[in-house]
Design a protein around this motif. Structure first.
Motif, PDB file in Angstrom:
ATOM      1  N   LEU A 149      -6.714   7.007 -12.673  1.00  0.00           N
ATOM      2  CA  LEU A 149      -7.936   6.322 -12.251  1.00  0.00           C
ATOM      3  C   LEU A 149      -7.568   5.299 -11.183  1.00  0.00           C
ATOM      4  CD1 LEU A 149      -9.658   5.642 -15.698  1.00  0.00           C
ATOM      5  CD2 LEU A 149     -10.400   7.299 -13.982  1.00  0.00           C
ATOM      6  N   CYS A 150      -8.454   5.117 -10.218  1.00  0.00           N
ATOM      7  CA  CYS A 150      -8.188   4.125  -9.166  1.00  0.00           C
ATOM      8  C   CYS A 150      -9.509   3.604  -8.612  1.00  0.00           C
ATOM      9  CB  CYS A 150      -7.350   4.760  -8.047  1.00  0.00           C
ATOM     10  SG  CYS A 150      -6.819   3.587  -6.778  1.00  0.00           S
ATOM     11  N   PHE A 151      -9.678   2.270  -8.626  1.00  0.00           N
ATOM     12  CA  PHE A 151     -10.838   1.636  -8.008  1.00  0.00           C
ATOM     13  C   PHE A 151     -10.611   1.531  -6.497  1.00  0.00           C
ATOM     14  CE2 PHE A 151     -11.468  -0.045 -12.337  1.00  0.00           C
ATOM     15  CZ  PHE A 151     -12.835   0.179 -12.494  1.00  0.00           C
ATOM     16  N   SER A 152     -11.693   1.643  -5.735  1.00  0.00           N
ATOM     17  CA  SER A 152     -11.600   1.461  -4.288  1.00  0.00           C
ATOM     18  C   SER A 152     -11.333  -0.011  -3.977  1.00  0.00           C
ATOM     19  CB  SER A 152     -12.896   1.919  -3.613  1.00  0.00           C
ATOM     20  OG  SER A 152     -13.997   1.151  -4.077  1.00  0.00           O
ATOM     21  N   PRO A 153     -10.756  -0.316  -2.801  1.00  0.00           N
ATOM     22  CA  PRO A 153     -10.439  -1.710  -2.472  1.00  0.00           C
ATOM     23  C   PRO A 153     -11.636  -2.650  -2.496  1.00  0.00           C
ATOM     24  CG  PRO A 153      -9.273  -0.227  -0.986  1.00  0.00           C
ATOM     25  CD  PRO A 153     -10.213   0.623  -1.795  1.00  0.00           C
ATOM     26  N   ASP A 154     -12.852  -2.125  -2.251  1.00  0.00           N
ATOM     27  CA  ASP A 154     -14.033  -2.994  -2.293  1.00  0.00           C
ATOM     28  C   ASP A 154     -14.669  -3.040  -3.679  1.00  0.00           C
ATOM     29  OD1 ASP A 154     -15.113  -0.487  -2.464  1.00  0.00           O
ATOM     30  OD2 ASP A 154     -16.323  -0.618  -0.633  1.00  0.00           O
ATOM     31  N   GLY A 155     -14.117  -2.271  -4.632  1.00  0.00           N
ATOM     32  CA  GLY A 155     -14.602  -2.312  -6.004  1.00  0.00           C
ATOM     33  C   GLY A 155     -15.903  -1.578  -6.254  1.00  0.00           C
ATOM     34  N   LYS A 156     -16.363  -0.750  -5.298  1.00  0.00           N
ATOM     35  CA  LYS A 156     -17.653  -0.075  -5.468  1.00  0.00           C
ATOM     36  C   LYS A 156     -17.515   1.342  -6.006  1.00  0.00           C
ATOM     37  CE  LYS A 156     -19.878  -2.715  -1.742  1.00  0.00           C
ATOM     38  NZ  LYS A 156     -20.556  -2.621  -0.413  1.00  0.00           N
ATOM     39  N   PHE A 214      -6.353   5.009  -3.035  1.00  0.00           N
ATOM     40  CA  PHE A 214      -7.162   4.753  -1.851  1.00  0.00           C
ATOM     41  C   PHE A 214      -6.308   4.151  -0.731  1.00  0.00           C
ATOM     42  CE2 PHE A 214     -10.482   4.892  -5.071  1.00  0.00           C
ATOM     43  CZ  PHE A 214     -11.559   5.470  -4.398  1.00  0.00           C
ATOM     44  N   HIS A 215      -6.691   4.447   0.511  1.00  0.00           N
ATOM     45  CA  HIS A 215      -6.108   3.784   1.677  1.00  0.00           C
ATOM     46  C   HIS A 215      -6.481   2.299   1.609  1.00  0.00           C
ATOM     47  CE1 HIS A 215      -5.469   2.688   5.913  1.00  0.00           C
ATOM     48  NE2 HIS A 215      -4.737   3.782   6.015  1.00  0.00           N
ATOM     49  N   PRO A 216      -5.579   1.389   1.989  1.00  0.00           N
ATOM     50  CA  PRO A 216      -5.887  -0.043   1.849  1.00  0.00           C
ATOM     51  C   PRO A 216      -7.020  -0.531   2.735  1.00  0.00           C
ATOM     52  CG  PRO A 216      -3.821   0.288   3.032  1.00  0.00           C
ATOM     53  CD  PRO A 216      -4.223   1.624   2.488  1.00  0.00           C
ATOM     54  N   ASN A 217      -7.306   0.183   3.830  1.00  0.00           N
ATOM     55  CA  ASN A 217      -8.334  -0.295   4.757  1.00  0.00           C
ATOM     56  C   ASN A 217      -9.429   0.735   5.019  1.00  0.00           C
ATOM     57  OD1 ASN A 217      -6.831  -2.753   5.235  1.00  0.00           O
ATOM     58  ND2 ASN A 217      -5.456  -1.532   6.502  1.00  0.00           N
ATOM     59  N   GLU A 218      -9.047   1.971   5.316  1.00  0.00           N
ATOM     60  CA  GLU A 218      -9.994   2.981   5.774  1.00  0.00           C
ATOM     61  C   GLU A 218     -10.579   3.783   4.614  1.00  0.00           C
ATOM     62  OE1 GLU A 218      -8.112   5.425   8.674  1.00  0.00           O
ATOM     63  OE2 GLU A 218      -7.259   3.739   9.772  1.00  0.00           O
ATOM     64  N   SER A 222       0.368  18.875  -9.262  1.00  0.00           N
ATOM     65  CA  SER A 222       1.455  19.733  -9.730  1.00  0.00           C
ATOM     66  C   SER A 222       1.579  21.003  -8.900  1.00  0.00           C
ATOM     67  CB  SER A 222       1.230  20.113 -11.201  1.00  0.00           C
ATOM     68  OG  SER A 222       1.273  18.972 -12.024  1.00  0.00           O
ATOM     69  N   ASP A 223       0.628  21.260  -7.998  1.00  0.00           N
ATOM     70  CA  ASP A 223       0.775  22.400  -7.085  1.00  0.00           C
ATOM     71  C   ASP A 223       1.700  22.071  -5.913  1.00  0.00           C
ATOM     72  OD1 ASP A 223      -0.708  20.757  -5.432  1.00  0.00           O
ATOM     73  OD2 ASP A 223      -2.523  21.976  -5.486  1.00  0.00           O
ATOM     74  N   ARG A 224       2.387  20.913  -6.016  1.00  0.00           N
ATOM     75  CA  ARG A 224       3.404  20.463  -5.049  1.00  0.00           C
ATOM     76  C   ARG A 224       2.799  20.081  -3.692  1.00  0.00           C
ATOM     77  NH1 ARG A 224       8.487  24.226  -4.645  1.00  0.00           N
ATOM     78  NH2 ARG A 224       6.965  25.550  -3.594  1.00  0.00           N
ATOM     79  N   THR A 225       1.544  19.690  -3.676  1.00  0.00           N
ATOM     80  CA  THR A 225       0.929  19.262  -2.421  1.00  0.00           C
ATOM     81  C   THR A 225       0.374  17.853  -2.550  1.00  0.00           C
ATOM     82  OG1 THR A 225      -1.276  20.116  -2.978  1.00  0.00           O
ATOM     83  CG2 THR A 225       0.238  21.629  -1.880  1.00  0.00           C
ATOM     84  N   ILE A 226       0.330  17.188  -1.407  1.00  0.00           N
ATOM     85  CA  ILE A 226      -0.379  15.915  -1.266  1.00  0.00           C
ATOM     86  C   ILE A 226      -1.526  16.155  -0.295  1.00  0.00           C
ATOM     87  CG2 ILE A 226      -0.236  13.572  -0.354  1.00  0.00           C
ATOM     88  CD1 ILE A 226       2.597  13.444  -1.320  1.00  0.00           C
ATOM     89  N   LYS A 227      -2.716  15.821  -0.716  1.00  0.00           N
ATOM     90  CA  LYS A 227      -3.898  16.059   0.129  1.00  0.00           C
ATOM     91  C   LYS A 227      -4.579  14.733   0.449  1.00  0.00           C
ATOM     92  CE  LYS A 227      -4.647  20.681  -1.803  1.00  0.00           C
ATOM     93  NZ  LYS A 227      -4.020  21.398  -0.689  1.00  0.00           N
ATOM     94  N   LEU A 228      -5.161  14.668   1.646  1.00  0.00           N
ATOM     95  CA  LEU A 228      -5.896  13.481   2.078  1.00  0.00           C
ATOM     96  C   LEU A 228      -7.346  13.853   2.318  1.00  0.00           C
ATOM     97  CD1 LEU A 228      -2.801  13.034   3.582  1.00  0.00           C
ATOM     98  CD2 LEU A 228      -3.885  10.800   3.663  1.00  0.00           C
ATOM     99  N   ALA A 267       1.989   5.989  -2.631  1.00  0.00           N
ATOM    100  CA  ALA A 267       1.541   4.645  -2.240  1.00  0.00           C
ATOM    101  C   ALA A 267       1.432   4.584  -0.726  1.00  0.00           C
ATOM    102  CB  ALA A 267       2.520   3.578  -2.743  1.00  0.00           C
ATOM    103  N   PHE A 268       0.344   4.013  -0.233  1.00  0.00           N
ATOM    104  CA  PHE A 268       0.197   3.780   1.199  1.00  0.00           C
ATOM    105  C   PHE A 268       1.022   2.559   1.603  1.00  0.00           C
ATOM    106  CE2 PHE A 268      -3.719   6.282   0.692  1.00  0.00           C
ATOM    107  CZ  PHE A 268      -3.664   7.076   1.830  1.00  0.00           C
ATOM    108  N   ASN A 269       1.527   2.580   2.832  1.00  0.00           N
ATOM    109  CA  ASN A 269       2.129   1.379   3.394  1.00  0.00           C
ATOM    110  C   ASN A 269       1.047   0.291   3.457  1.00  0.00           C
ATOM    111  OD1 ASN A 269       4.783   0.553   4.631  1.00  0.00           O
ATOM    112  ND2 ASN A 269       3.406  -0.102   6.285  1.00  0.00           N
ATOM    113  N   PRO A 270       1.411  -0.981   3.250  1.00  0.00           N
ATOM    114  CA  PRO A 270       0.371  -2.035   3.235  1.00  0.00           C
ATOM    115  C   PRO A 270      -0.528  -2.053   4.456  1.00  0.00           C
ATOM    116  CG  PRO A 270       2.441  -2.910   2.401  1.00  0.00           C
ATOM    117  CD  PRO A 270       2.733  -1.515   2.880  1.00  0.00           C
ATOM    118  N   ASP A 271      -0.019  -1.675   5.640  1.00  0.00           N
ATOM    119  CA  ASP A 271      -0.878  -1.645   6.824  1.00  0.00           C
ATOM    120  C   ASP A 271      -1.561  -0.292   7.007  1.00  0.00           C
ATOM    121  OD1 ASP A 271       1.142   0.003   7.672  1.00  0.00           O
ATOM    122  OD2 ASP A 271       1.805  -1.255   9.338  1.00  0.00           O
ATOM    123  N   GLY A 272      -1.292   0.647   6.091  1.00  0.00           N
ATOM    124  CA  GLY A 272      -1.975   1.928   6.125  1.00  0.00           C
ATOM    125  C   GLY A 272      -1.444   2.917   7.133  1.00  0.00           C
TER     126      GLY A 272
END
Length: 681
Positions: free
Chosen positions: A153-160, A197-201, A209-215, A237-242
């Motif tokens: 589970l992950c909340f968006s940076p704006d909490g919405k 979530f991306h820190p800004n965008e 487990s299918d060995r992929t990372i998707k955006l 994890a995203f880099n802090p500047d995204g």
């Protein structure tokens, strides 16, 4: 630059014994990168400062193993979920239990704190997601839609928004204001383990487990990139500047970019299966666990390639990364964070609406049972000095965290901890064998150490070499061959080439040298071909759906490596275990527990523990049950199987007892098995 080239890019920071039984979960504090929480099968949650050996605080109250943990954004609170489906929230500054929350009907698999409000989201194996109000001690909303366990589970940076990832291969995005699902992403073909979530965008990343990372683009709700790695990503994890995305997988860290999809860098890190990542002071900290131990690792991000970011719609390769773009120049919409921590009135109003929409109607007063649970929960401070340093009162002007901490110093590149002293010792040991006693007394020495200090290294006469005999290898093969090692056991490059008899012997030509090197190649090919053929035989029976027959065929082959391969599959899919399998596999487990290979012993311990937990109560009930009236063939067959399993477990108990005195993780595993087998009496 000179200093950077002489230090390691990645290194192991520390290894600690975190619990008295196996570690089941661990999490890093993302704000400071300096706090670590571990949960164990001993039902405790322990709080640590990264790179410090002593536990700061031990939190009790759970009666079942802790499945997942999460810090709040301020790192003042921690929540832990257990196998029973309950959650407990502790206030770390006050060192006390804050809330006990119950409602899930199965294991709690995932947790996340709201970035601004006093809320916690929990996902469970019962497929439900619950949103809890910590202050009012109740569930304010339940989100239903997944068909299997909710793993992240992950909340968006704006909490919405709230993103959820599940074993059903889907990712769902929920709107917290309306309480409805906004969209569902279904491109993964296997269980989705992690989402962030991306820190800004408006961008979401997921690992499966299918060995992929998707955006995923959260404006158009479509996939914009997919990168495949060698193994399944465990933590991302995203880099802090995204600018890029870090993916921690088996023994490596990968750095990804998108639009177009690229892997900028791959950094080898010996962390095994990394559990969590955090970024602080341009360093990435990763943690992993093995049985009762927890290890932490550091990667110097200043030496990791992150070039090729997408800025203003075009790609800038081989250039240093610029500062994060000013808001408005991004190709995507950015999150709008509140200027203050939270609008209390608005938050309570939304809660009231959610209460009315909640299908459970869980606006209730605390029950007496939960009050009793709170009283039984404790927060034991084990290291007062570190506790005062890290968890000062919130009214204090300076706090750590989140006050700035110094980066961890990188060790020198050429630092090899145990190898150099051992090599020197091996080179010195044969010296007395080559010198006569009178020569030994006159041998020049680098220090004033007396000659008799060397006597313990002299080989006894019975073990000395006769003239003309080949010298024995200086290092014997270890009694236990570790599962992970950096060099082959007992292999040296010189063993593959003929020794020179004298200085006048001509050098080998290329053909002779190659024939010497290939001497054992054909034998190895025969061994591997035979193993492949055996696995094919077992797989052919397995594919017919008859697991018992496939296991019996593997036992008939009489190759422990085949048994280990099958058990590793069965241990991952526990639903495949039946009582029939136990009668066939228990004699093989006895062989595995006595093997010299650490990986075999680990597999045997895991399988035996699973059998004891799942089938020992059934075996005991069948053996102690009164005889039935009339003829019941099925019951009689089950009784005979239970009787055979009981006899084999009694034999195994002697093996477990003999190894329970070992030190380290093996000893801990055997002691745990010994406790489980106490019910045999």
């Amino acid at each position: 630059m000179a200093a950077a080239s002489t230090t390691k890019k990645s290194w192991k920071l520390q290894e600690i014994v975190a619990h008295t039984s196996n570690v089941s979960s661990l999490i890093l504090g993302k704000t400071s990168g300096r706090l670590l929480a571990t949960g164990g099968e001993d039902c405790r949650v322990n709080i640590w400062a990264v790179n410090k050996p002593n536990c700061i605080m031990s939190l009790t109250g759970h009666n079942n193993p802790v499945e997942c943990i999460q810090f709040s954004s301020t790192e003042e609170q921690v929540v832990a979920g257990s196998q029973s489906g309950s959650l407990r929230v502790w206030d770390l500054e006050a060192a006390k239990i804050l809330r006990t929350l119950t409602g899930h009907k199965a294991n709690v698999c995932s947790l996340d704190f709201h970035p601004y409000g006093e809320y916690v989201a929990s996902g469970s194996m019962d497929t439900n997601i619950k949103l809890w109000d910590i202050r009012r001690k109740g569930c304010v909303f339940r989100y239903k839609g997944h068909t299997q366990a909710v793993r992240c589970l992950c909340f968006s940076p704006d909490g919405k928004w709230l993103a959820s990832a599940s074993d059903d291969s889907t990712i769902k995005l929920w709107n917290l204001t309306t309480g409805k699902m906004m969209t569902e992403f279904t491109a993964h073909t296997a269980a989705v383990n992690v989402v962030t979530f991306h820190p800004n965008e408006y961008l979401l990343a997921s690992g499966s487990s299918d060995r992929t990372i998707k955006l995923w683009d959260l404006e158009k709700f479509q996939m914009i990139g997919s990168s495949e790695g060698e193994t399944s990503p465990v933590s991302i994890a995203f880099n802090p500047d995204g600018c890029c995305l870090y993916s921690g997988s088996q023994d490596s860290l990968r750095v990804y970019g998108w639009e177009p999809d690229r892997c900028f860098d791959v950094v080898p890190v010996t962390w095994g299966k990394v559990a969590d990542l955090a970024i602080c002071n341009n360093q990435l900290i990763g943690v992993s666990s093995s049985l009762t131990n927890v290890s932490s690792y550091v990667v110097d991000l200043s030496r990791v390639k992150k070039s090729g970011s997408v800025i203003q719609g075009f790609i800038q390769d081989d250039k240093p990364l610029a500062a994060p773009p000013v808001k408005g120049t991004s190709i995507r919409r950015n999150y709008e964070r509140p200027l203050t921590t939270c609008n209390t009135h608005q938050r309570v109003k939304q809660n009231s609406e959610s209460d009315r929409r909640s299908p459970e109607g869980e606006r209730r007063s605390p029950s007496s049972e939960e009050d009793r649970d709170d009283k039984e929960s404790t927060a034991e401070i084990r290291n007062p000095e570190d506790y005062k340093e890290i968890f000062q009162p919130s009214s204090a002007i300076s706090r750590t965290p989140p006050k700035r901490s110094e980066p961890f110093p990188a060790p020198p590149e050429d630092e090899i901890f145990p190898v150099k002293p051992n090599t020197a010792l091996e080179m010195m040991t044969p010296l007395p064998e080559r010198l006569k006693p009178e020569q030994l007394k006159m041998a020049p020495m680098a220090s004033s150490t007396p000659v008799n200090r060397v006597e313990p290294t002299i080989v006894p006469p019975a073990n000395r070499l006769l003239p003309g005999a080949n010298p024995a290898p200086s290092k014997a093969e270890p009694a236990v061959i570790l599962a992970s090692r950096n060099e082959p056991i007992g292999l040296k490059a010189s063993d593959f080439l003929p020794p020179a008899k004298n200085n006048n012997q001509p050098a080998l030509n290329d053909d002779d040298a190659l024939s010497q090197i290939r001497k054992g190649h054909d034998t190895m090919c025969v061994v591997l071909t035979s193993r492949h053929k055996n696995l094919d035989t077992v797989r052919a029976v397995w594919s017919s759906g008859d697991i018992k027959t496939s296991l019996d065929s593997a036992v008939t082959i009489n190759d422990l490596s085949i048994i280990v391969d099958i058990l590793n599959i069965l241990n991952l899919k526990q639903s495949l275990w039946k009582l029939d399998l136990c009668t066939s596999i228990l004699p093989q487990i006895e062989k595995l527990l006595q093997s010299k290979y650490e990986s075999y012993v680990q597999t045997g311990c895991t399988s035996l523990k699973l059998i004891l937990q799942r089938f020992l109560p059934l075996i005991a009930d069948n053996l102690t049950a009164p005889p039935s009236v009339g003829v019941d063939i099925t019951r009689e067959e089950r009784h005979q199987k239970c009787k055979a399993c009981y006899k084999q477990l009694r034999n195994l108990r002697n093996v477990v007892k003999s190894k329970a005195g070992l030190v380290g993780r093996h000893g801990s595993a055997f002691r745990e098995l010994q406790l489980l087998m106490a019910a045999l009496d």
